[in-house]
Design a protein around this motif. Structure first.
Motif, PDB file in Angstrom:
ATOM      1  N   ILE A  32     -13.810 -66.090  92.651  1.00  0.00           N
ATOM      2  CA  ILE A  32     -12.717 -65.247  93.131  1.00  0.00           C
ATOM      3  C   ILE A  32     -12.832 -65.015  94.635  1.00  0.00           C
ATOM      4  O   ILE A  32     -11.850 -65.116  95.380  1.00  0.00           O
ATOM      5  CB  ILE A  32     -12.717 -63.915  92.368  1.00  0.00           C
ATOM      6  CG1 ILE A  32     -12.347 -64.156  90.895  1.00  0.00           C
ATOM      7  CG2 ILE A  32     -11.748 -62.921  93.007  1.00  0.00           C
ATOM      8  CD1 ILE A  32     -12.469 -62.924  90.018  1.00  0.00           C
ATOM      9  N   PHE A  50      -5.448 -58.576  94.875  1.00  0.00           N
ATOM     10  CA  PHE A  50      -6.832 -59.050  94.970  1.00  0.00           C
ATOM     11  C   PHE A  50      -7.478 -58.273  96.105  1.00  0.00           C
ATOM     12  O   PHE A  50      -6.953 -58.231  97.221  1.00  0.00           O
ATOM     13  CB  PHE A  50      -6.894 -60.555  95.262  1.00  0.00           C
ATOM     14  CG  PHE A  50      -6.914 -61.411  94.026  1.00  0.00           C
ATOM     15  CD1 PHE A  50      -8.106 -61.866  93.491  1.00  0.00           C
ATOM     16  CD2 PHE A  50      -5.740 -61.738  93.388  1.00  0.00           C
ATOM     17  CE1 PHE A  50      -8.132 -62.636  92.353  1.00  0.00           C
ATOM     18  CE2 PHE A  50      -5.733 -62.510  92.248  1.00  0.00           C
ATOM     19  CZ  PHE A  50      -6.935 -62.964  91.716  1.00  0.00           C
ATOM     20  N   LEU A  82      -6.619 -64.564  85.244  1.00  0.00           N
ATOM     21  CA  LEU A  82      -6.841 -64.391  86.678  1.00  0.00           C
ATOM     22  C   LEU A  82      -5.536 -64.325  87.468  1.00  0.00           C
ATOM     23  O   LEU A  82      -5.481 -63.707  88.528  1.00  0.00           O
ATOM     24  CB  LEU A  82      -7.718 -65.522  87.216  1.00  0.00           C
ATOM     25  CG  LEU A  82      -9.185 -65.487  86.783  1.00  0.00           C
ATOM     26  CD1 LEU A  82      -9.917 -66.722  87.292  1.00  0.00           C
ATOM     27  CD2 LEU A  82      -9.885 -64.224  87.263  1.00  0.00           C
ATOM     28  N   TRP A  89     -10.064 -66.290  97.304  1.00  0.00           N
ATOM     29  CA  TRP A  89      -9.283 -65.318  98.068  1.00  0.00           C
ATOM     30  C   TRP A  89      -9.476 -65.519  99.566  1.00  0.00           C
ATOM     31  O   TRP A  89      -8.520 -65.385 100.342  1.00  0.00           O
ATOM     32  CB  TRP A  89      -9.676 -63.909  97.654  1.00  0.00           C
ATOM     33  CG  TRP A  89      -8.927 -62.843  98.389  1.00  0.00           C
ATOM     34  CD1 TRP A  89      -9.432 -61.908  99.240  1.00  0.00           C
ATOM     35  CD2 TRP A  89      -7.515 -62.598  98.339  1.00  0.00           C
ATOM     36  NE1 TRP A  89      -8.443 -61.097  99.730  1.00  0.00           N
ATOM     37  CE2 TRP A  89      -7.238 -61.504  99.191  1.00  0.00           C
ATOM     38  CE3 TRP A  89      -6.462 -63.200  97.660  1.00  0.00           C
ATOM     39  CZ2 TRP A  89      -5.960 -61.004  99.378  1.00  0.00           C
ATOM     40  CZ3 TRP A  89      -5.180 -62.712  97.853  1.00  0.00           C
ATOM     41  CH2 TRP A  89      -4.942 -61.620  98.694  1.00  0.00           C
ATOM     42  N   ILE A 135     -15.887 -58.850  86.183  1.00  0.00           N
ATOM     43  CA  ILE A 135     -14.598 -59.052  86.857  1.00  0.00           C
ATOM     44  C   ILE A 135     -13.574 -57.988  86.464  1.00  0.00           C
ATOM     45  O   ILE A 135     -12.360 -58.228  86.561  1.00  0.00           O
ATOM     46  CB  ILE A 135     -14.052 -60.458  86.562  1.00  0.00           C
ATOM     47  CG1 ILE A 135     -13.875 -60.661  85.053  1.00  0.00           C
ATOM     48  CG2 ILE A 135     -14.970 -61.521  87.137  1.00  0.00           C
ATOM     49  CD1 ILE A 135     -13.189 -61.967  84.706  1.00  0.00           C
ATOM     50  N   VAL A 163     -16.473 -67.552  85.553  1.00  0.00           N
ATOM     51  CA  VAL A 163     -15.869 -66.975  86.754  1.00  0.00           C
ATOM     52  C   VAL A 163     -16.921 -66.190  87.531  1.00  0.00           C
ATOM     53  O   VAL A 163     -17.691 -65.421  86.953  1.00  0.00           O
ATOM     54  CB  VAL A 163     -14.687 -66.043  86.390  1.00  0.00           C
ATOM     55  CG1 VAL A 163     -14.126 -65.377  87.645  1.00  0.00           C
ATOM     56  CG2 VAL A 163     -13.597 -66.818  85.664  1.00  0.00           C
ATOM     57  N   PHE A 198     -10.499 -57.296  88.512  1.00  0.00           N
ATOM     58  CA  PHE A 198      -9.508 -58.361  88.652  1.00  0.00           C
ATOM     59  C   PHE A 198      -8.771 -58.643  87.346  1.00  0.00           C
ATOM     60  O   PHE A 198      -7.965 -59.576  87.287  1.00  0.00           O
ATOM     61  CB  PHE A 198     -10.197 -59.641  89.145  1.00  0.00           C
ATOM     62  CG  PHE A 198     -10.976 -59.454  90.411  1.00  0.00           C
ATOM     63  CD1 PHE A 198     -10.349 -59.510  91.641  1.00  0.00           C
ATOM     64  CD2 PHE A 198     -12.338 -59.179  90.372  1.00  0.00           C
ATOM     65  CE1 PHE A 198     -11.057 -59.314  92.813  1.00  0.00           C
ATOM     66  CE2 PHE A 198     -13.063 -58.982  91.535  1.00  0.00           C
ATOM     67  CZ  PHE A 198     -12.419 -59.044  92.761  1.00  0.00           C
TER      68      PHE A 198
END
Length: 432
Positions: A341, A312, A148, A345, A197, A180, A200
């Motif tokens: 996430i 991100f 990540l 963020w 994901i 996640v 990412f």
């Protein structure tokens, strides 16, 4: 004060000249265990926070991860780092990982992204994965944080790109995707979408150590390293029983989906270094920091020429923001929760916007300090001054937050406008 001057005043004076930083490994994230054996991320270290907060502009995070004793630290030392005495520690005579937690190299490397953007490359070394069932949660913690926080991951393994090695990597990746979330859970949560994901994930460079690599197909045609990896990830129609074949094909499809930008590189010559380490217990870092062989220079160029800017949601991540993200992921792990996430963020965007509001108001205050000796002035002149400097403060905020979440930016822009309005009211009273 003109807009350009105000912009200059708003620039952080914490940015670091990488030429002035001593190159040495520093701990980034410490990982321990609770009394029940669960991994507990102690903290993002203050030393790493202090360093990362000084790195402005786009960054690329290159990490090395894999089973312990597979040469992760040695790869970083020999491929990426210059010949310093104190590189990432290497000791092949130990029966346990000598790297604990996550470490970073204190001196960022200079590189360019494929689009020509200058980037600071942060090199990150990760504790070796155990691969055993009793260490599964610790492995998950290390692997998840590594992926990540990285934009380019070097995965090291011993032996060829076999079906077993593919399944081993997929096991780590699959466990991570189950821990996640992209967005917080709600009543309409769609698990598959919320755990995809791919956007990412870092670029993947699979560095494998095999002495007798065959780079020709059945027709004796030579193929590239990328083609070698693609052959290893090809779906199979036979060779195993039904359940095993289905699981293997799922692993191959999963890796191709989650790592659309992938390649591999053979590292046979590192075995020579390992042998010298085993022959001489006192040789650690120096053995890995002799002259760089040509094939390792090729790998270095390949990594640095494809330095992926860490982002991100399309926003470039600075060193300070990377530390903040790590802190949010650490908090989730310590609480026994999935890493989210989206939430992480959003919190980073909050902190960034708060900082840029303060920065803009500090610039307004600096301009006001220069004006005060002239007070009182005519109301029309004062109004024009405030309008101009307020516009510049708002422009500085807008420029600094242009890649952050739109909703967050609007919220803090309104807060800045309200603060500027209050400053105007006070200034008008002081001018009487």
């Amino acid at each position: 004060m003109s807009t350009s001057v105000l912009m200059e005043a708003g620039k952080s004076d914490n940015s670091v000249d990488i030429n002035d930083v001593k190159g040495e490994p520093i701990p980034f994230i410490n990982i321990g265990n609770t009394s029940s054996g669960r991994p507990r991320v102690v903290a993002v270290t203050q030393e790493a926070r202090a360093l990362l907060s000084k790195i402005e502009g786009p960054i690329c995070v290159v990490s090395a991860v894999g089973l312990f004793k597979c040469g992760k630290s040695c790869v970083l030392n020999r491929v990426l780092l210059p010949s310093e005495v104190e590189a990432f520690r290497v000791d092949h005579n130990e029966s346990a990982p000598c790297t604990r937690g996550l470490w970073i190299w204190s001196k960022p490397l200079s590189a360019q992204a494929p689009d020509g953007t200058d980037v600071s490359v942060i090199v990150m070394d990760c504790e070796g994965l155990d691969g055993g069932e009793n260490m599964r949660e610790r492995d998950l913690c290390i692997f998840s944080l590594c992926l990540l926080l990285s934009s380019y991951m070097v995965y090291t393994s011993v032996g060829g790109l076999t079906d077993e090695s593919v399944e081993k990597l997929w096991g780590f990746v699959h466990d991570m995707t189950n821990s996640v979330l992209i967005n917080p859970r709600d009543g309409e949560d769609r698990p598959d979408e919320n755990r995809d994901i791919t956007d990412f994930m870092p670029k993947l460079m699979w560095a494998f150590r095999e002495m007798n690599l065959q780079r020709r197909d059945e027709s004796a045609r030579q193929f590239s390293s990328r083609q070698h990896l693609e052959r290893a990830l090809e779906e199979m129609s036979a060779g195993f029983g039904g359940d095993r074949l289905q699981q293997l094909n799922k692993a191959k499809a999963g890796l191709k989906h989650l790592f659309p930008d992938r390649d591999c590189f053979p590292l046979a010559h590192l075995l020579d270094v390992d042998a010298s380490l085993q022959d001489s217990p006192n040789k650690t870092n120096d053995s890995c920091l002799t002259s760089r062989p040509k094939h390792l220079s090729v790998l270095r160029d390949r990594i640095l020429n494809q330095a992926e800017v860490k982002t991100f949601y399309g926003a470039e991540v600075s060193g300070r923001m990377l530390a903040e993200l790590a802190e949010r992921f650490v908090t989730a792990i310590n609480a026994g929760n999935d890493m989210c996430i989206g939430d992480s963020w959003a919190e980073v965007c909050d902190r960034e916007c708060e900082g840029h509001v303060e920065e803009s108001m500090a610039c307004y205050a600096e301009a006001l300090l220069a004006l005060r000796p002239r007070l009182p002035v005519g109301s029309s002149e004062l109004s024009q001054w405030h309008s101009a400097v307020s516009a510049e403060a708002l422009e500085l905020f807008t420029t600094s937050t242009r890649n952050l979440q739109g909703g967050k930016v609007r919220k803090y822009a309104l807060q800045l406008e309200a603060t500027l309005k209050g400053a105007w009211e006070k200034l008008s009273a002081d001018n009487r």
